[in-house]
Design an enzyme around this catalytic site. Sequence first.
Site: not given
Length: 944
Positions: A14, A101, A103, A105, A331, A333, A378
């Site tokens: 990203e 990422d 997740d 998103e 990470y 989030r 996780h």
Amino acid sequence: MPSNAGTTRLVIVESPAKAKTISGYLGPGYVVEASFGHVRDLPRNAADVPAKYKGEPWARLGVDVDNGFHALYVVSADRRQQISKLVKLAKEVDEIFLATDEDREGEAIAWHLVETLKPKVPVKRMVFHEITKPAIQAAVANPREIDRDLVDAQEARRILDRLYGYEVSPVLWKKVMPKLSAGRVQSVATRIVVERERQRMAFRTAEYWDILATLAVANPGEGPRTFNATLIALNGDRIATGKDFEPTTGRVRPGAGVVHLDSGGARGLAARLADRPFTVTRVEEKPYRRRPYAPFITSTLQQEAARKLRLSSQQTMRTAQRLYENGYITYMRTDSVNLSETAISAARRQIVELYGERSVPPEPRRYTGKVKNAQEAHEAIRPAGDNFRTPGEVAKELSGEEFKLYELIWRRTIASQMTDAVGSSVSVRIRAVSTAQEEADFGATGKTITDPGFLRAYVESSDDENAEAEDAERRLPTLVKDQPLTADELAAQGHHTQPPARYTEASLVKALEELGIGRPSTYASIMQTIQDRGYVVKRGQAMIPSFLAFAVIGLMERHYPRLIDYDFTASMENELDEIAGGDHAAVDFLTSFYFGSTNGTGDQAIAHAGGLKKLVTENLSEIDARSVNSIPLFTDEDGREVVVRVGRYGPYLQRALPGEQPTPAASGEGEEGGGQGDRAPIPEGLAPDELTPEKVHELFLGGGGERKLGDDPATGEPIVLKSGRFGPYVASGERKSSLLRSQSPDTLTFDEALKLLSLPRLIGVAPDGAEVFANNGRYGPYVKRGDEFRSLDSEDKMFTVTLDEALALLAAPKTRQRRAAAPPLREMGNDPLTEKPLVIKDGRFGPYVTDGETNASLRRGQTPEALTLEEASEMLAEKRAKGPAPKKKAAAKKAAPAKKTAAAKKTAAAKSTAAKKTTTAKTSTAKKAPAKKTTPPKATTSTE
């Protein structure tokens, strides 16, 4: 890490920072490039809609609701250049790895990249939760396919939010104020803050008293000689404390069965207990044990960063993002408290090194999260790598904010694997009998920590600033039953009940999490959005709702209660979790929400009131704009209802005169329009709960929020301070003068008001007979002679400049003196998209970022110090995409009327005479006819 011989792989992430870190861990056969976040989205406005879709009835939404909720995605204008670059690179490589990422998103971004690039080579998904060399190499070695269930869940969330915002927001534009927004989560968050403020507004304080005794033992031994004990019961009945009072009345709750002491009662009892013997009646000792806190998840990190570091949610996440992208933490989030076996081993090794083997429990600690359907990542937030670096080892590599946040994460992680804090707690009861034979019971508690365990590394903070820290000790002397004590001092002490504390960002995130609303990736944006929309303002750490928020939430509660219902909003989150898990279909979920129909597989709670579409279209006519923009406060002592009106120029007070209703404001009126002395502006910054009857009376004083300063000695007329649409001013008779920039209404004196009313000040008469004046204007103080103006360099000069000085100024050539350009507040480096240097400057309306051609103001909550290069680049790209503001068309000049000839004048005069006769005849007839009932004007959607 070398790739297969002759194979070139494109790795897409990203952000440039993430790309830079990862590229250092991969070999020469890898090209690492950034997508700069989302590459495409639903159209933001009509201009974004492709030409072939502009005629479609659903184009406004960007979602074809009648065709399986098919979404129309467009590539953002500011991403087209980068997409072209990625398309070119995709044609030059043998394989593509999508390293966004892990997740939902990130999964959706990966899918959008595939849909946009349309690569002809194999595409794989690589995931990791930390950016370290072993983690990146493992991710490359173990790729997977894109998880379509996660993509569907994220796409459903995006479409859901679009439907909610685009259907409900226009209702607010029509009934409250233009340019407002409603959101599935932001509206619920705003409701939580508004409800807390309502509780504070309804709160009535109560006073209660008790007695604090300083008691002494004869032979203290190793412990302290004295300790404090508080009166808890009188003749067997408990002494009233704050919890025993009703918050809305300030009275003791019915059936509480307590003794409510006032000042006189407490002081009298203290006097009757003086010099009386005190005896220990009970001693209870229990073991104390406190387990460590779980490692950080997104919400707890934001909460602790706010409490300990005073960071906003957005600042915390920005800083954590930098730490993650540069390989310092995992990470950020996540709603999982799990630690990997590698992390647990690293933590236990470091505990032994720093605190000794006794600080490590025999078995590793494992935590279970309280968040339902934890799914974002996780593992908990922890230091990256197999060997944690201590704060001291990274101090020189990080900025101050980054270092503090890293240290917080490191300490929490280490503490989570340490031993319990253990000790003992003791509860003591003491009795004394007064001279009036009253039995007074006192209580005291103590805590002794014998082994601090994890508290050596980390102590959690509390939202209650008066709360005792968990590592604090309260030592008592060694006491036994029937032991005699003496009172060194008996002090009556008064207390007042307190209204419920306002939410902070930390406590609001906690409330949302407990309700099951929002997810780790959304908390920070929710906090920022409700502030950007003007629904909430921050005073220190406290979040205060605006009256605009009261109006919006009032409308939603009356007409769309389901849309801001806590359980309903949480149920939607659960539905999205089920879609992510592959247990529910996105189309069924969206159909239930929008149309209200279910096919038997969806949650029936979603199908409310026939669906969103029916709800907003059918109920619109029932919403009374004036009613929803009126917030009742109370009825004053004269029987007048006092309300707050949310107007287009801001909120103001209005009260009904006896026997009348408040005068409605005409469309376009400000606070000064309409009304017969029954309005008063609300000063900016005044919180809703501060509008007490006393404050309201003060604002209404004089019929317009006036404050009398005195009487003019020259005219005898009163001089009053008023607050108008354009700010505070003083008035006396026909004279008015605005306050100077350096003056405040709170501190303005009578003498200063007199000086203001002397403006414009006649300095004298010039040799040519022209009068010379000093005055204050829109651009500051100046002197004037005829049509000639010259600026003064200070406001004080208006009252002291002499005629000679004024004439000298006026005689000087009129030159426009440009001030030297101020240095930039910060140089940020080159824009990743345009390669132009970016700087932050201080402008007339606040700080802004610029590349020399395009400017973008910093948003509310952003600071020049915390703004990242990626955020600045994105802000400028959005500004460029919008294009220049459309220029207003010049009004066409009306042609001058032709001069009438003498004949034309005679004709016009004849017509005028005839018209007068006709009007007279009509008036005469009207007097004889019965009066017709006039049709009332239609209700407007004016916010007044």
